[in-house]
Write an enzyme that holds these catalytic residues in place. Structure first.
Site, PDB file in Angstrom:
ATOM      1  N   ALA A  17      17.578  29.505  28.930  1.00  0.00           N
ATOM      2  CA  ALA A  17      17.131  30.849  28.029  1.00  0.00           C
ATOM      3  C   ALA A  17      18.203  30.784  26.806  1.00  0.00           C
ATOM      4  O   ALA A  17      19.390  30.621  27.070  1.00  0.00           O
ATOM      5  CB  ALA A  17      17.004  31.868  28.906  1.00  0.00           C
ATOM      6  N   ASP A  18      17.859  31.443  25.828  1.00  0.00           N
ATOM      7  CA  ASP A  18      18.637  31.708  24.720  1.00  0.00           C
ATOM      8  C   ASP A  18      18.351  32.958  24.254  1.00  0.00           C
ATOM      9  O   ASP A  18      17.186  32.939  23.592  1.00  0.00           O
ATOM     10  CB  ASP A  18      19.012  30.697  23.702  1.00  0.00           C
ATOM     11  CG  ASP A  18      20.050  30.905  22.455  1.00  0.00           C
ATOM     12  OD1 ASP A  18      21.259  31.115  22.924  1.00  0.00           O
ATOM     13  OD2 ASP A  18      19.567  31.017  21.662  1.00  0.00           O
ATOM     14  N   THR A  19      19.187  33.962  24.165  1.00  0.00           N
ATOM     15  CA  THR A  19      18.692  35.453  23.369  1.00  0.00           C
ATOM     16  C   THR A  19      19.601  35.495  22.109  1.00  0.00           C
ATOM     17  O   THR A  19      20.756  35.299  22.069  1.00  0.00           O
ATOM     18  CB  THR A  19      19.103  36.519  24.359  1.00  0.00           C
ATOM     19  OG1 THR A  19      18.551  36.421  25.565  1.00  0.00           O
ATOM     20  CG2 THR A  19      18.916  37.915  23.731  1.00  0.00           C
TER      21      THR A  19
END
Length: 189
Positions: A70-72
């Site tokens: 995941a990458d925010t």
């Protein structure tokens, strides 16, 4: 049929805590991948590429597991706010976001190499900040560690001081869109 072993490809304690709270059984392995921020890509493309790179790096070593990357990112229009380099950078980010509505986007990638299966999606949450003056921003930053957080803030840490409203997934703003993730994983059993 049970889900194959789940690996969270992340060093984020917030993502691990969200998965624990949702009663997922998982292992955490932090990938050694640099995040890319190519200017020619949209914010959604950037966070999806980074999520894929993180998941792929771990999946190559663990082909029998379902790997979650995941990458925010925080974005105001096409301007992307990643993790601040220092407190002055964090202050500048919050000063630009104050009184405005921005988007928090999390790219999520699930890879199960042995099954030749992959899913890639992005969740978007609109966050409206209160109007803040410089001293309010300084006080907020003194209460949290902004350096490992996209946009230099954490909604779950004193977020009421700076956030006026959100529209969408709260867990997405923390770092993992649990609603979308749970829905996607139900099809992986």
């Amino acid at each position: 049929m049970p889900l194959p072993p789940l690996i969270l490809a992340s060093a984020s304690p917030r993502r691990a805590e969200l998965l624990r709270q949702s009663r997922f059984e998982f292992q955490t392995i932090a990938p050694n991948t640099a995040e890319a921020h190519p200017e020619h890509l949209t914010p959604s493309e950037i966070c999806q590429i980074n999520a894929y790179r993180k998941a792929r790096a771990i999946a190559k070593r663990h082909p029998d597991a379902v790997v979650l990357g995941a990458d925010t990112i925080v974005c105001l229009g096409r301007q992307v706010f990643g993790k601040p380099e220092n407190l002055a950078d964090a202050h500048g980010m919050l000063a630009k976001l104050q009184g405005r509505t921005h988007e928090v986007r999390t790219g999520v990638c699930l890879i199960h190499l042995r099954a030749h299966r992959q899913a890639l999606f992005v969740a978007t949450t609109a966050v409206t900040f209160r109007r803040l003056h410089s001293e309010q921003i300084r006080r907020y930053l003194a209460k949290i560690n902004p350096l490992d957080k996209a946009g230099g803030y954490a909604i779950q840490e004193e977020g009421d001081e700076i956030v006026k409203a959100i529209c969408g997934s709260y867990s997405n703003v923390v770092g993992l869109p649990l609603e979308m993730l749970k829905e996607e994983l139900t099809g992986w059993r």
